[in-house]
Design a protein around this motif. Structure first.
Motif, PDB file in Angstrom:
ATOM      1  N   UNK A  57      35.886 -55.116  64.437  1.00  0.00           N
ATOM      2  CA  UNK A  57      35.687 -54.056  65.415  1.00  0.00           C
ATOM      3  C   UNK A  57      35.281 -52.758  64.726  1.00  0.00           C
ATOM      4  N   UNK A  58      34.342 -52.059  65.334  1.00  0.00           N
ATOM      5  CA  UNK A  58      33.775 -50.843  64.768  1.00  0.00           C
ATOM      6  C   UNK A  58      33.910 -49.699  65.770  1.00  0.00           C
ATOM      7  N   UNK A  59      34.047 -48.476  65.234  1.00  0.00           N
ATOM      8  CA  UNK A  59      34.155 -47.284  66.078  1.00  0.00           C
ATOM      9  C   UNK A  59      33.270 -46.187  65.492  1.00  0.00           C
ATOM     10  N   UNK A  60      32.344 -45.689  66.326  1.00  0.00           N
ATOM     11  CA  UNK A  60      31.457 -44.590  65.942  1.00  0.00           C
ATOM     12  C   UNK A  60      31.487 -43.503  67.008  1.00  0.00           C
ATOM     13  N   UNK A  61      31.041 -42.316  66.630  1.00  0.00           N
ATOM     14  CA  UNK A  61      30.694 -41.307  67.628  1.00  0.00           C
ATOM     15  C   UNK A  61      29.647 -41.934  68.548  1.00  0.00           C
ATOM     16  N   UNK A  62      29.802 -41.747  69.841  1.00  0.00           N
ATOM     17  CA  UNK A  62      28.962 -42.492  70.786  1.00  0.00           C
ATOM     18  C   UNK A  62      27.537 -41.980  70.888  1.00  0.00           C
ATOM     19  N   UNK A  63      27.246 -40.784  70.381  1.00  0.00           N
ATOM     20  CA  UNK A  63      25.910 -40.220  70.610  1.00  0.00           C
ATOM     21  C   UNK A  63      24.992 -40.428  69.410  1.00  0.00           C
ATOM     22  N   UNK A  64      23.872 -41.063  69.673  1.00  0.00           N
ATOM     23  CA  UNK A  64      22.884 -41.368  68.648  1.00  0.00           C
ATOM     24  C   UNK A  64      22.338 -40.087  68.034  1.00  0.00           C
ATOM     25  N   UNK A  65      22.262 -40.055  66.708  1.00  0.00           N
ATOM     26  CA  UNK A  65      21.785 -38.860  66.001  1.00  0.00           C
ATOM     27  C   UNK A  65      20.272 -38.697  66.085  1.00  0.00           C
ATOM     28  N   UNK A  66      19.574 -39.643  66.676  1.00  0.00           N
ATOM     29  CA  UNK A  66      18.133 -39.532  66.835  1.00  0.00           C
ATOM     30  C   UNK A  66      17.797 -38.544  67.947  1.00  0.00           C
ATOM     31  N   UNK A  67      18.070 -38.952  69.196  1.00  0.00           N
ATOM     32  CA  UNK A  67      17.758 -38.101  70.343  1.00  0.00           C
ATOM     33  C   UNK A  67      18.912 -38.011  71.336  1.00  0.00           C
ATOM     34  N   UNK A  68      20.126 -38.365  70.881  1.00  0.00           N
ATOM     35  CA  UNK A  68      21.307 -38.152  71.703  1.00  0.00           C
ATOM     36  C   UNK A  68      21.630 -39.231  72.703  1.00  0.00           C
ATOM     37  N   UNK A  69      21.010 -40.413  72.578  1.00  0.00           N
ATOM     38  CA  UNK A  69      21.336 -41.498  73.497  1.00  0.00           C
ATOM     39  C   UNK A  69      22.789 -41.925  73.383  1.00  0.00           C
ATOM     40  N   UNK A  70      23.341 -42.463  74.465  1.00  0.00           N
ATOM     41  CA  UNK A  70      24.732 -42.894  74.502  1.00  0.00           C
ATOM     42  C   UNK A  70      24.826 -44.338  74.020  1.00  0.00           C
ATOM     43  N   UNK A  71      25.333 -44.521  72.798  1.00  0.00           N
ATOM     44  CA  UNK A  71      25.413 -45.858  72.215  1.00  0.00           C
ATOM     45  C   UNK A  71      26.329 -46.784  73.007  1.00  0.00           C
ATOM     46  N   UNK A  72      27.312 -46.231  73.687  1.00  0.00           N
ATOM     47  CA  UNK A  72      28.238 -47.072  74.441  1.00  0.00           C
ATOM     48  C   UNK A  72      27.586 -47.680  75.680  1.00  0.00           C
ATOM     49  N   UNK A  73      26.361 -47.226  75.994  1.00  0.00           N
ATOM     50  CA  UNK A  73      25.592 -47.809  77.098  1.00  0.00           C
ATOM     51  C   UNK A  73      24.433 -48.653  76.574  1.00  0.00           C
ATOM     52  N   UNK A  74      24.469 -48.936  75.258  1.00  0.00           N
ATOM     53  CA  UNK A  74      23.424 -49.736  74.641  1.00  0.00           C
ATOM     54  C   UNK A  74      23.785 -51.205  74.618  1.00  0.00           C
ATOM     55  N   UNK A  75      23.383 -51.892  73.553  1.00  0.00           N
ATOM     56  CA  UNK A  75      23.646 -53.326  73.419  1.00  0.00           C
ATOM     57  C   UNK A  75      24.122 -53.626  72.003  1.00  0.00           C
ATOM     58  N   UNK A  76      24.807 -54.748  71.861  1.00  0.00           N
ATOM     59  CA  UNK A  76      25.219 -55.219  70.544  1.00  0.00           C
ATOM     60  C   UNK A  76      24.163 -56.178  70.030  1.00  0.00           C
TER      61      UNK A  76
END
Length: 384
Positions: A57-76
């Motif tokens: 299991x991994x835990x990151x800040x949810x906001x992508x450092x590229x353009x601020x997308x929400x990683x928690x709404x992305x895909x694995x």
């Protein structure tokens, strides 16, 4: 110079702007292993939690450092989480692993990652405002019952508490009297031990005869007589309670986990879970007993929640001799909110305090007897 007639004022600083250093339990590990990214709001920010292909299991800040997308709404994608905005893929160590449309990944493509620990079916995340990794000596002990076939599986509960700081729940470690008035338990022994990053409460109690409990209802049902509890906070937010309930038909051994993590400075997620030893006299009912105990404990926490939501924050509580060592507990608790170099010996040195329960027990016994007399009088006055 103060006088006896001088009004006592309540002093209260603002709640701390930083969040406690230590291991925080985010819940059952299995809840995060469904192949999807999960949103967790903690430590004043949004986090993304996901399982790599190997189950880590991994835990990151949810906001992508590229353009601020929400990683928690992305895909694995394999071991990584992919941003829903431009599909940048981030690994558990916080590095950008791949950009599908780019020849190379920028050298500074790093985001905030959090150390994790999977243990006893639970997921822990390490928070440190200074960004340091967990020291070797700061650990969470294993819970034997969580991995044994001789115990039940976790019965797990979670609730978000708004309008209260985490310190309110930690204060319960030393608060003997509230167990009688809020939780309807009669403490007969109460002691605290603080040392290092641990704070322990040792309590023995008996059931109040003037309060009906769900376990006692029904003809022939075993009645709870009392409990023995040794509860220890390991760090600022994770408590393990070796809790034995004494029933008329035998003892029930259990382990209660009481844990929380901050969402904001004035809100937190309270979680608790319970596992029960499958004692011979329980037979096939062990799982049901675990659920029943969990529901009963839930009622107790709900009683606490009502207090927390409506009480004032108070830094200078006015205490009597029979109150617990509130100031010493808060001094111990402060170590998790200061820089590691500012942790002092008075925060971590061993401290023991046992409350003399003679006066409280006498007063409470008299109150119980009065309540029973009133209940009997009321019952006798009812028409047949």
């Amino acid at each position: 110079m103060t006088t006896a007639d001088e009004v006592r004022t309540i002093e209260a600083d603002s709640v701390p702007a930083r969040f406690a250093r230590g291991w925080h339990c985010l819940g059952l590990a299995r809840d995060f292993t469904d192949g999807k990214p999960h949103t967790v709001r903690a430590f004043g920010q949004k986090l993304v939690v996901w399982a790599s292909a190997d189950g880590r299991l991994n835990v990151l800040d949810a906001y992508c450092r590229h353009m601020g997308g929400d990683l928690s709404r992305g895909t694995v994608e394999g071991d990584d989480v992919a941003c829903p905005f431009h599909a940048w893929r981030w690994s558990g160590d916080g590095r950008c692993a791949r950009i599908p449309y780019a020849r190379r990944v920028p050298m500074r493509a790093r985001t905030a990652s959090f150390p994790t620990l999977q243990q006893d079916g639970l997921l822990f995340v390490w928070n440190d405002p200074e960004g340091n990794p967990p020291p070797d000596g700061v650990t969470v002990p294993r819970i034997e019952g969580a991995t044994s076939d001789e115990w039940t599986d976790w019965s797990w509960y979670s609730v978000t508490i708004d309008g209260a700081n985490c310190r309110e729940i930690v204060d319960n470690v030393v608060d003997m009297a509230h167990f009688f008035y809020v939780h309807y338990s009669f403490p007969t022994y109460f002691k605290n031990i603080f040392e290092g990053h641990t704070a322990t409460q040792i309590m023995k109690g008996v059931a109040r005869e003037d309060v009906r409990r769900p376990q006692a209802e029904g003809s022939g049902a075993p009645k709870v007589l009392g409990q023995t509890s040794v509860a220890t906070y390991h760090g600022p937010s994770f408590m393990i309670d070796d809790l034995t309930y004494h029933y008329t038909d035998g003892d029930v051994e259990s382990v209660l986990v009481n844990c929380h993590y901050p969402v904001t400075s004035d809100s937190f997620v309270l979680q608790y879970g319970i596992v029960v030893r499958k004692a011979a006299h329980l037979g096939e009912a062990a799982e049901e007993v675990a659920r029943t105990m969990g529901e009963f404990i839930k009622i107790g926490f709900e009683q606490d929640v009502e207090i927390w939501k409506n009480k004032a924050r108070i830094d200078n509580p006015l205490l009597c001799e029979e109150d617990g060592p509130v100031y010493q507990l808060r001094r111990w608790y402060e170590q998790f909110y200061v820089d590691s170099t500012d942790v002092s010996a008075e925060m971590t040195d061993r401290f023991e305090y046992e409350i003399d329960t003679t006066k409280p027990n006498a007063a409470w016994r008299a109150e119980i007897e009065q309540n029973i007399a009133k209940q009997n009088a009321t019952a006798e006055s009812r028409p047949v």
